[in-house]
Design a protein around this motif. Sequence first.
Motif, PDB file in Angstrom:
ATOM      1  N   LYS A 181       0.856  -1.186   0.000  1.00 36.97           N
ATOM      2  CA  LYS A 181       0.000   0.000   0.000  1.00 36.97           C
ATOM      3  C   LYS A 181       0.892   1.236   0.000  1.00 36.97           C
ATOM      4  O   LYS A 181       1.915   1.283   0.666  1.00 36.97           O
ATOM      5  N   ILE A 182       0.474   2.260  -0.768  1.00 40.94           N
ATOM      6  CA  ILE A 182       1.295   3.466  -0.937  1.00 40.94           C
ATOM      7  C   ILE A 182       0.770   4.558  -0.012  1.00 40.94           C
ATOM      8  O   ILE A 182      -0.381   4.990  -0.148  1.00 40.94           O
ATOM      9  N   PRO A 183       1.573   5.018   0.952  1.00 39.38           N
ATOM     10  CA  PRO A 183       1.097   6.036   1.893  1.00 39.38           C
ATOM     11  C   PRO A 183       1.146   7.446   1.295  1.00 39.38           C
ATOM     12  O   PRO A 183       1.984   7.750   0.448  1.00 39.38           O
ATOM     13  N   PHE A 184       0.216   8.279   1.754  1.00 35.09           N
ATOM     14  CA  PHE A 184       0.217   9.702   1.375  1.00 35.09           C
ATOM     15  C   PHE A 184      -0.109  10.506   2.624  1.00 35.09           C
ATOM     16  O   PHE A 184      -1.067  10.206   3.349  1.00 35.09           O
ATOM     17  N   THR A 185       0.680  11.549   2.905  1.00 35.99           N
ATOM     18  CA  THR A 185       0.477  12.376   4.096  1.00 35.99           C
ATOM     19  C   THR A 185      -0.496  13.504   3.783  1.00 35.99           C
ATOM     20  O   THR A 185      -0.237  14.346   2.925  1.00 35.99           O
ATOM     21  N   LEU A 186      -1.618  13.498   4.495  1.00 27.51           N
ATOM     22  CA  LEU A 186      -2.657  14.514   4.319  1.00 27.51           C
ATOM     23  C   LEU A 186      -2.505  15.541   5.426  1.00 27.51           C
ATOM     24  O   LEU A 186      -2.582  15.221   6.614  1.00 27.51           O
ATOM     25  N   SER A 187      -2.270  16.805   5.029  1.00 25.17           N
ATOM     26  CA  SER A 187      -2.000  17.859   6.003  1.00 25.17           C
ATOM     27  C   SER A 187      -3.289  18.544   6.454  1.00 25.17           C
ATOM     28  O   SER A 187      -4.382  18.256   5.968  1.00 25.17           O
ATOM     29  N   GLN A 188      -3.112  19.471   7.394  1.00 26.60           N
ATOM     30  CA  GLN A 188      -4.257  20.185   7.977  1.00 26.60           C
ATOM     31  C   GLN A 188      -5.008  20.985   6.915  1.00 26.60           C
ATOM     32  O   GLN A 188      -4.422  21.574   6.025  1.00 26.60           O
ATOM     33  N   ASN A 189      -6.361  20.945   7.012  1.00 27.54           N
ATOM     34  CA  ASN A 189      -7.259  21.665   6.103  1.00 27.54           C
ATOM     35  C   ASN A 189      -7.102  21.188   4.652  1.00 27.54           C
ATOM     36  O   ASN A 189      -7.187  21.965   3.713  1.00 27.54           O
ATOM     37  N   GLN A 190      -6.876  19.901   4.501  1.00 28.42           N
ATOM     38  CA  GLN A 190      -6.849  19.278   3.191  1.00 28.42           C
ATOM     39  C   GLN A 190      -7.827  18.101   3.179  1.00 28.42           C
ATOM     40  O   GLN A 190      -8.185  17.562   4.224  1.00 28.42           O
ATOM     41  N   ALA A 191      -8.253  17.732   1.967  1.00 30.47           N
ATOM     42  CA  ALA A 191      -9.183  16.609   1.832  1.00 30.47           C
ATOM     43  C   ALA A 191      -8.844  15.820   0.573  1.00 30.47           C
ATOM     44  O   ALA A 191      -8.384  16.381  -0.422  1.00 30.47           O
ATOM     45  N   LEU A 192      -9.054  14.522   0.645  1.00 31.35           N
ATOM     46  CA  LEU A 192      -8.901  13.638  -0.504  1.00 31.35           C
ATOM     47  C   LEU A 192     -10.268  13.056  -0.853  1.00 31.35           C
ATOM     48  O   LEU A 192     -10.975  12.554   0.022  1.00 31.35           O
ATOM     49  N   LEU A 193     -10.620  13.139  -2.142  1.00 35.15           N
ATOM     50  CA  LEU A 193     -11.887  12.585  -2.615  1.00 35.15           C
ATOM     51  C   LEU A 193     -11.605  11.602  -3.744  1.00 35.15           C
ATOM     52  O   LEU A 193     -10.918  11.943  -4.712  1.00 35.15           O
ATOM     53  N   THR A 194     -12.106  10.384  -3.612  1.00 33.92           N
ATOM     54  CA  THR A 194     -11.972   9.368  -4.654  1.00 33.92           C
ATOM     55  C   THR A 194     -13.343   9.109  -5.270  1.00 33.92           C
ATOM     56  O   THR A 194     -14.286   8.741  -4.561  1.00 33.92           O
ATOM     57  N   PHE A 195     -13.453   9.329  -6.573  1.00 35.33           N
ATOM     58  CA  PHE A 195     -14.725   9.179  -7.284  1.00 35.33           C
ATOM     59  C   PHE A 195     -14.801   7.794  -7.929  1.00 35.33           C
ATOM     60  O   PHE A 195     -13.783   7.151  -8.204  1.00 35.33           O
TER      61      PHE A 195
END
Length: 366
Positions: A150-164
């Motif tokens: 699995k490939i990690p990604f660091t999500l910082s403050q006041n950010q969002a990830l959306l997968t459609f």
Amino acid sequence: MTTLDPFGSSKDEMEGLKEELKKWKERVEKAEKTKADLLLCKLSADEEHVKAEEELIKLKDLQEKQHKDIIRSRDTHERELCVLNQGNIELKREIEKLKEDLAECSSVLSRDGQIKKKVVEMKMKFTHMEDVKDDYPDTNTRCVFGVTTKIPFTLSQNQALLTFEDEEVAQRLMKMGKHTVNLDNKVADMTVKPFTLEMGIGFELHVTISGEKINISEIPELLIPEDWMRDKLELNFYKSEQGGGGEVENVNYDKRSRTAVITFLRPGAANGFVRVTKYPFFVNGRCYLLSVSPNTDVHLEKFQLYRGISKKTILLQGIKETEEDEESIQDMIEIHFQKPSNSGGEIENIKYVSKGITCVCFEEDT
């Protein structure tokens, strides 16, 4: 008749005296010459003496300098030798400590039988069975698994990830760049940014399950010689009636780890123990339960690094802080980007971070 001079001397006497005077003059001149030669020799000798004294002084100075250099060099060598001896003592201490650490690690390995280490979570998928190329098709079982991290990604403050669900929705929103979202009756201008995932690892895991060998563990500690224990294990599995066993070719017994590897003479004899995890062991009038497991050989092939790209996921930045909790803000963002009127679509996953950072993992699509 003899002629006399005014002083009353005869002429012959005068001649004799002149000759005598001449001789004395010659002697005096010779003496003066000898004296001058002696003076020259003395001057030359004095010069040689001065030179000899100067050379002697130089030799004494050189000897003294060499003596000082020898003493200085000896002191330096003694200091260096002292440092080397101290270094050797420290190295010996480190070697002893490393030996102790190695013995401790060996002890842990002998107890656990394996090294445990945290690694990136992996996804394993069975792909196919390998064909057996020897004369006994049922001897060994060979399986191939596809493994990806699995490939990690660091999500910082006041950010969002959306997968459609639809890749086209994500690409369309990314091309638009900026989006205006209503959060708690406040308008927030957000931007969609491309993002790069870290490096992933993929490889094939080839597992060969032996049809002739089985692993035995939890062998009881008995006060008998190791050769006797090998014989009892061989006899126990030779007389096996629980779905397998037979004539034993070899018993590799390790008393310290209380384990053994049983090798049967008949190909495929170990296959009868596939579903067996415990096996009775009768010795000295008592029954013990041994742990039985398949004997496997594992190796990696087609190891490769790859760069992960998520075409269905967008990264939102510029989300303003509000009085609403994190879950409520996430719901508002999800509702906005689900609407076709906002160029959105169905969302598979969403993750919003209001404070701090979090790690999100991506895995390869199957």
